[in-house]
Motif scaffolding. Structure first.
Motif, PDB file in Angstrom:
ATOM      1  N   ALA A 190     126.068   6.521  15.995  1.00 38.34           N
ATOM      2  CA  ALA A 190     125.526   5.354  15.308  1.00 38.34           C
ATOM      3  C   ALA A 190     126.324   4.098  15.651  1.00 38.34           C
ATOM      4  O   ALA A 190     125.750   3.022  15.867  1.00 38.34           O
ATOM      5  N   GLU A 238     122.009   8.923  14.424  1.00 36.66           N
ATOM      6  CA  GLU A 238     122.664   9.953  13.617  1.00 36.66           C
ATOM      7  C   GLU A 238     121.834  11.238  13.594  1.00 36.66           C
ATOM      8  O   GLU A 238     122.385  12.345  13.702  1.00 36.66           O
ATOM      9  N   MET A 239     120.534  11.094  13.450  1.00 32.88           N
ATOM     10  CA  MET A 239     119.659  12.268  13.406  1.00 32.88           C
ATOM     11  C   MET A 239     119.757  13.065  14.703  1.00 32.88           C
ATOM     12  O   MET A 239     119.876  14.303  14.691  1.00 32.88           O
ATOM     13  N   GLY A 291     116.456   3.795  -0.274  1.00 32.00           N
ATOM     14  CA  GLY A 291     116.343   2.870   0.835  1.00 32.00           C
ATOM     15  C   GLY A 291     115.392   1.737   0.545  1.00 32.00           C
ATOM     16  O   GLY A 291     115.707   0.565   0.788  1.00 32.00           O
ATOM     17  N   MET A 318     117.406   0.696  11.432  1.00 31.51           N
ATOM     18  CA  MET A 318     116.819   2.030  11.350  1.00 31.51           C
ATOM     19  C   MET A 318     117.165   2.873  12.575  1.00 31.51           C
ATOM     20  O   MET A 318     117.270   4.104  12.490  1.00 31.51           O
ATOM     21  N   THR A 331     117.986   9.801   8.941  1.00 32.58           N
ATOM     22  CA  THR A 331     119.351  10.338   8.915  1.00 32.58           C
ATOM     23  C   THR A 331     119.365  11.698   8.228  1.00 32.58           C
ATOM     24  O   THR A 331     120.052  12.631   8.670  1.00 32.58           O
ATOM     25  N   GLN A 337     115.093   4.896   7.344  1.00 35.84           N
ATOM     26  CA  GLN A 337     116.404   5.092   7.958  1.00 35.84           C
ATOM     27  C   GLN A 337     117.175   6.188   7.235  1.00 35.84           C
ATOM     28  O   GLN A 337     117.768   7.069   7.857  1.00 35.84           O
ATOM     29  N   PHE A 338     117.165   6.136   5.891  1.00 33.07           N
ATOM     30  CA  PHE A 338     117.824   7.187   5.112  1.00 33.07           C
ATOM     31  C   PHE A 338     117.202   8.545   5.423  1.00 33.07           C
ATOM     32  O   PHE A 338     117.910   9.543   5.597  1.00 33.07           O
ATOM     33  N   GLY A 393     120.072   5.133  12.184  1.00 31.24           N
ATOM     34  CA  GLY A 393     119.728   6.401  11.555  1.00 31.24           C
ATOM     35  C   GLY A 393     119.151   7.384  12.547  1.00 31.24           C
ATOM     36  O   GLY A 393     119.408   8.590  12.471  1.00 31.24           O
ATOM     37  N   ARG A 452     125.909  -1.455   9.391  1.00 33.01           N
ATOM     38  CA  ARG A 452     124.492  -1.213   9.118  1.00 33.01           C
ATOM     39  C   ARG A 452     124.016  -2.031   7.928  1.00 33.01           C
ATOM     40  O   ARG A 452     122.963  -2.674   7.978  1.00 33.01           O
TER      41      ARG A 452
END
Length: 469
Positions: free
Chosen positions: A430, A399-400, A71, A393, A254, A250-251, A396, A380
């Motif tokens: 997302a 998604e989390m 990221g 971000m 997620t 963000q990665f 992410g 994104r």
């Protein structure tokens, strides 16, 4: 501006540019997945389903840490693309130097920390005890080699920012071939178990990173650094961290959701872990197109925002959408018709019929939601390419939250079927954030940059008129 081996995405037909830029990326990603296929097939076929599960159980924690590193590499490439689009060579070189310094420091820091903490992380993920030691021996090597991974991703990110999507692919293919050979030698002949697969990955990443770096040093006149370019500015470093770290977070945000899902799947037993591992490997092959289009949109948006051409960002998004939607239909059809046969590359259906059935179910359900996944990727990365990494971000985060809800409530209630819907739920959530965010940001940029662009045009017109007089 010297443009040897570079590509300007601010002029020309967007559809043609998107396809020509994405094609080498796609080829490289497909080849990367091919050697990942071979890697998984060798582990599954020669070491057995338990070892396959051991490698698969590391997937989420691997994504959590490596995703953070990838990221910030992607984030540091954004100001490089914007400076290139603005035709500011000095700014390009300054951004490249700061990117190199920051990547070196962060990769060493994260590599050391992750290597020391890998086993406690695996225990927190509820990794089955019978595969814990194998999982730890694999992921410990992967984490120790984080600087190798960052070297390739930093160098390839710089090259793509300048419009060169081909060179990274050349070295990725070379690295993939090395990986395959080393897998065979280290696992089958040297008897290194799953650690052999990790060593093969580390060595191949180092080779591809060094290759890209040599090309940057020898073939890009625009990147010949002067003494002034190599002065490190704390202010600029903070500015680039403000772009790169939100992308890394963000990665990782997620990945936290993925860790929760992996935790819940681990609780279902080794067969479920092996099934998800095999299905995920195959699904990653189908997702290469989405990743290639997303990387293309990041560079396309970055260069065109640097050139203050907001309308071209919209055109690029429409082109990427058209290509992606056609592909989604084709991919889903292939999964339905041939998914079980493709899974047979990793799983012996005769000896592991239950694992095969679970894996095919996971693959079909995920493939049915490829359209939401398409837009998660291209929207994104486009938003990030425009410079709004902190805004992206939040996708992410969505998604989390979705994956966490599925892991805590749906998997305990529905078992493996619940786990199959973790990714689709995350993609839809997302998109509910990304769609309105994209349209709002493009409208805002259009209103802010167009007056400046018109003023520049008028100024150029006056200069031309004076010269003519």
């Amino acid at each position: 501006m010297a443009r040897t081996m570079t590509k300007d995405l601010t002029e020309g037909r967007p559809l043609k540019l998107v396809l020509s830029f994405a094609a080498p990326l796609l080829f490289g990603m497909l080849f990367q997945q091919f050697y990942s296929f071979v890697d998984t097939a060798i582990v599954g076929r020669y070491l057995g389903a338990e070892k396959l599960a051991a490698v698969g159980a590391t997937g989420s924690v691997n994504f959590l840490v490596i995703g953070l590193c990838l990221g910030f590499c992607s984030g540091f490439a954004i100001p490089i693309a914007q400076a290139f689009g603005a035709k500011n060579e000095h700014e390009v070189r300054r951004c490249v130097w700061h990117s190199a310094v920051l990547c070196t420091g962060l990769s060493l820091l994260f590599g050391l920390a992750a290597t020391l903490l890998c086993k406690p992380l695996l225990r927190l993920m509820n990794t089955p005890e019978e595969i814990l030691d194998s999982s730890a021996s694999y992921i410990r090597i992967i984490f120790a080699a984080i600087p190798c991974c960052v070297l390739y991703n930093m160098a390839s990110g710089i090259l793509r920012s300048l419009g060169d999507s081909k060179t990274p692919v050349v070295f990725l293919v070379l690295a993939s071939l090395v990986n395959i050979v080393l897998d065979l030698v280290l696992i089958i002949y040297a008897g290194m178990d799953v650690a052999g697969a990790a060593v093969a990955t580390a060595v191949s990443q180092l080779i591809s990173g060094i290759g890209c770096l040599l090309v940057i040093l020898r073939r890009f006149p625009i990147l010949k650094l002067t003494k002034e370019d190599r002065r490190f500015s704390v202010r600029r470093g903070r500015s680039m961290l403000g772009i790169g770290l939100p992308m890394g977070l963000q990665f990782s945000i997620t990945a936290i959701g993925s860790v929760m899902v992996q935790w819940s799947v681990n609780g279902l037993g080794v067969n479920s872990v092996a099934a998800v591992s095999a299905a995920f490997k195959l699904s990653m092959f189908f997702c290469c197109v989405f990743d290639a289009l997303a990387s293309t949109m990041a560079t396309f948006a970055g260069q065109n925002i640097g050139a203050r051409k907001v309308d071209r960002v919209r055109q690029g998004m429409r082109a990427a959408s058209a290509v992606g939607l056609i592909y989604c239909g084709l991919a889903f059809g292939i999964v339905l018709l041939f998914g079980d046969e493709l899974l047979g590359l990793f799983i012996d259906s005769g000896e592991n019929a239950e694992v095969m059935g679970l894996a095919f179910r996971f693959l079909k359900i995920n493939a049915a939601f490829y359209i939401p996944l398409l837009y998660v990727n291209i929207l994104r990365l486009c938003i990030q390419g425009m410079g709004y990494t902190r805004v992206a971000m939040f996708a992410g985060l969505a998604e989390m939250l979705a994956r966490t809800v599925v892991a805590l409530f749906l998997v305990p209630a529905a078992g493996f079927v619940g786990a199959c819907f973790a990714n689709p739920a995350a993609w839809v959530m997302a998109d509910l954030f990304l769609f309105p965010c994209y349209f709002k940001l493009v409208k805002s940029l259009h209103g802010r940059l167009m007056p400046t662009l018109e003023a520049d045009k008028q100024e150029k017109g006056k200069v031309i008129a004076l010269k003519s007089a």
